[in-house]
Motif scaffolding. Structure first.
Motif, PDB file in Angstrom:
ATOM      1  N   TYR A 185      -5.595   6.778  10.232  1.00  0.00           N
ATOM      2  CA  TYR A 185      -6.461   7.894  10.585  1.00  0.00           C
ATOM      3  C   TYR A 185      -7.883   7.408  10.881  1.00  0.00           C
ATOM      4  N   ASN A 186      -8.350   6.471  10.085  1.00  0.00           N
ATOM      5  CA  ASN A 186      -9.713   5.972  10.247  1.00  0.00           C
ATOM      6  C   ASN A 186      -9.861   4.958  11.373  1.00  0.00           C
ATOM      7  N   THR A 187      -8.854   4.133  11.627  1.00  0.00           N
ATOM      8  CA  THR A 187      -8.927   3.118  12.684  1.00  0.00           C
ATOM      9  C   THR A 187      -7.543   2.820  13.245  1.00  0.00           C
ATOM     10  N   PRO A 188      -6.940   3.761  13.996  1.00  0.00           N
ATOM     11  CA  PRO A 188      -5.586   3.528  14.495  1.00  0.00           C
ATOM     12  C   PRO A 188      -5.508   2.394  15.507  1.00  0.00           C
ATOM     13  N   ARG A 189      -6.203   2.511  16.560  1.00  0.00           N
ATOM     14  CA  ARG A 189      -6.290   1.484  17.607  1.00  0.00           C
ATOM     15  C   ARG A 189      -7.533   1.847  18.409  1.00  0.00           C
ATOM     16  N   GLY A 190      -8.616   1.212  18.094  1.00  0.00           N
ATOM     17  CA  GLY A 190      -9.870   1.586  18.746  1.00  0.00           C
ATOM     18  C   GLY A 190     -10.576   2.639  17.922  1.00  0.00           C
ATOM     19  N   ILE A 191     -10.959   3.742  18.550  1.00  0.00           N
ATOM     20  CA  ILE A 191     -11.682   4.797  17.844  1.00  0.00           C
ATOM     21  C   ILE A 191     -10.736   5.576  16.935  1.00  0.00           C
ATOM     22  N   GLY A 192     -11.183   5.881  15.737  1.00  0.00           N
ATOM     23  CA  GLY A 192     -10.348   6.576  14.766  1.00  0.00           C
ATOM     24  C   GLY A 192     -10.347   8.083  14.936  1.00  0.00           C
TER      25      GLY A 192
ATOM     26  N   LEU B 272       1.329   5.181  19.084  1.00  0.00           N
ATOM     27  CA  LEU B 272       1.768   4.999  17.704  1.00  0.00           C
ATOM     28  C   LEU B 272       3.278   5.098  17.605  1.00  0.00           C
ATOM     29  N   THR B 273       3.841   4.399  16.632  1.00  0.00           N
ATOM     30  CA  THR B 273       5.278   4.482  16.376  1.00  0.00           C
ATOM     31  C   THR B 273       5.567   5.751  15.580  1.00  0.00           C
ATOM     32  N   ASP B 274       6.854   6.118  15.489  1.00  0.00           N
ATOM     33  CA  ASP B 274       7.233   7.287  14.696  1.00  0.00           C
ATOM     34  C   ASP B 274       6.809   7.119  13.234  1.00  0.00           C
ATOM     35  N   SER B 275       6.974   5.928  12.676  1.00  0.00           N
ATOM     36  CA  SER B 275       6.600   5.729  11.263  1.00  0.00           C
ATOM     37  C   SER B 275       5.087   5.816  11.078  1.00  0.00           C
ATOM     38  N   GLU B 276       4.316   5.394  12.068  1.00  0.00           N
ATOM     39  CA  GLU B 276       2.856   5.536  11.982  1.00  0.00           C
ATOM     40  C   GLU B 276       2.450   7.005  12.055  1.00  0.00           C
ATOM     41  N   ILE B 277       3.077   7.765  12.931  1.00  0.00           N
ATOM     42  CA  ILE B 277       2.782   9.198  13.042  1.00  0.00           C
ATOM     43  C   ILE B 277       3.176   9.903  11.747  1.00  0.00           C
ATOM     44  N   GLU B 278       4.302   9.528  11.166  1.00  0.00           N
ATOM     45  CA  GLU B 278       4.736  10.128   9.900  1.00  0.00           C
ATOM     46  C   GLU B 278       3.755   9.807   8.779  1.00  0.00           C
ATOM     47  N   ALA B 279       3.196   8.605   8.763  1.00  0.00           N
ATOM     48  CA  ALA B 279       2.185   8.238   7.763  1.00  0.00           C
ATOM     49  C   ALA B 279       0.913   9.060   7.965  1.00  0.00           C
TER      50      ALA B 279
ATOM     51  N   ILE C 246       0.859  -1.186   0.000  1.00  0.00           N
ATOM     52  CA  ILE C 246       0.000   0.000   0.000  1.00  0.00           C
ATOM     53  C   ILE C 246       0.893   1.233   0.000  1.00  0.00           C
ATOM     54  N   THR C 247       0.338   2.355  -0.431  1.00  0.00           N
ATOM     55  CA  THR C 247       1.109   3.593  -0.434  1.00  0.00           C
ATOM     56  C   THR C 247       1.148   4.193   0.966  1.00  0.00           C
ATOM     57  N   GLN C 248       2.044   5.134   1.176  1.00  0.00           N
ATOM     58  CA  GLN C 248       2.109   5.815   2.470  1.00  0.00           C
ATOM     59  C   GLN C 248       0.797   6.553   2.731  1.00  0.00           C
ATOM     60  N   TYR C 249       0.209   7.126   1.687  1.00  0.00           N
ATOM     61  CA  TYR C 249      -1.075   7.802   1.824  1.00  0.00           C
ATOM     62  C   TYR C 249      -2.148   6.819   2.309  1.00  0.00           C
ATOM     63  N   GLU C 250      -2.227   5.641   1.685  1.00  0.00           N
ATOM     64  CA  GLU C 250      -3.220   4.636   2.072  1.00  0.00           C
ATOM     65  C   GLU C 250      -2.998   4.160   3.508  1.00  0.00           C
ATOM     66  N   TYR C 251      -1.734   3.989   3.885  1.00  0.00           N
ATOM     67  CA  TYR C 251      -1.418   3.568   5.249  1.00  0.00           C
ATOM     68  C   TYR C 251      -1.831   4.650   6.244  1.00  0.00           C
ATOM     69  N   GLY C 252      -1.504   5.896   5.938  1.00  0.00           N
ATOM     70  CA  GLY C 252      -1.900   7.007   6.801  1.00  0.00           C
ATOM     71  C   GLY C 252      -3.407   7.119   6.913  1.00  0.00           C
ATOM     72  N   GLN C 253      -4.097   6.924   5.794  1.00  0.00           N
ATOM     73  CA  GLN C 253      -5.553   6.972   5.791  1.00  0.00           C
ATOM     74  C   GLN C 253      -6.138   5.853   6.656  1.00  0.00           C
ATOM     75  N   MET C 254      -5.580   4.662   6.537  1.00  0.00           N
ATOM     76  CA  MET C 254      -6.035   3.541   7.339  1.00  0.00           C
ATOM     77  C   MET C 254      -5.841   3.833   8.831  1.00  0.00           C
TER      78      MET C 254
ATOM     79  N   TYR D  33       0.760  12.047   9.320  1.00  0.00           N
ATOM     80  CA  TYR D  33       1.123  13.394   8.879  1.00  0.00           C
ATOM     81  C   TYR D  33       1.089  13.490   7.356  1.00  0.00           C
ATOM     82  N   TYR D  34       1.635  12.504   6.688  1.00  0.00           N
ATOM     83  CA  TYR D  34       1.638  12.474   5.223  1.00  0.00           C
ATOM     84  C   TYR D  34       0.198  12.491   4.704  1.00  0.00           C
ATOM     85  N   TYR D  35      -0.662  11.679   5.289  1.00  0.00           N
ATOM     86  CA  TYR D  35      -2.070  11.632   4.882  1.00  0.00           C
ATOM     87  C   TYR D  35      -2.731  12.995   5.042  1.00  0.00           C
TER      88      TYR D  35
END
Length: 99
Positions: free
Chosen positions: A18-25, A80-87, A8-16, A89-91
């Motif tokens: 954003y919508n459902t990180p862990r529990g409520i999105g 969230l991990t740094d790479s998750e936060i960066e994703a 998946i792209t970084q945008y798609e990962y960030g979107q995912m 942010y990218y989104y």
């Protein structure tokens, strides 16, 4: 990490995230794309009060990281991990792809 061979792209990962990180999105309080959304409406001292999630589209990566690791009265802590936060942010800072 985000090359042509990524599933998946970084945008798609960030979107995912954003919508459902862990529990409520994030989407439930910050809106579909970070613009802010109404969380609840209630009465206090006879006046109607609206609780809204803030617009987070223009926050810096540093501000986003600080906000996601500190405890809030209302917002959950996501761990969230740094790479998750960066994703995320990218989104939030990339023009919307076809959804």
């Amino acid at each position: 990490m985000w090359g042509e061979d990524s599933f998946i792209t970084q945008y798609e990962y960030g979107q995912m995230l954003y919508n459902t990180p862990r529990g409520i999105g994030c989407v439930h309080c910050h809106g579909a794309h970070g613009e802010g959304a109404k969380i609840a409406t209630y009465k206090e001292d006879g006046k109607r009060v609206e609780l809204r999630g803030p617009d987070i589209r223009k926050v810096s990566i540093g501000t986003l990281k600080k906000s996601l690791v500190k405890r809030h009265r209302i917002m959950p802590t996501y761990f969230l991990t740094d790479s998750e936060i960066e994703a995320l942010y990218y989104y939030l800072h990339t023009p919307q792809e076809s959804e």
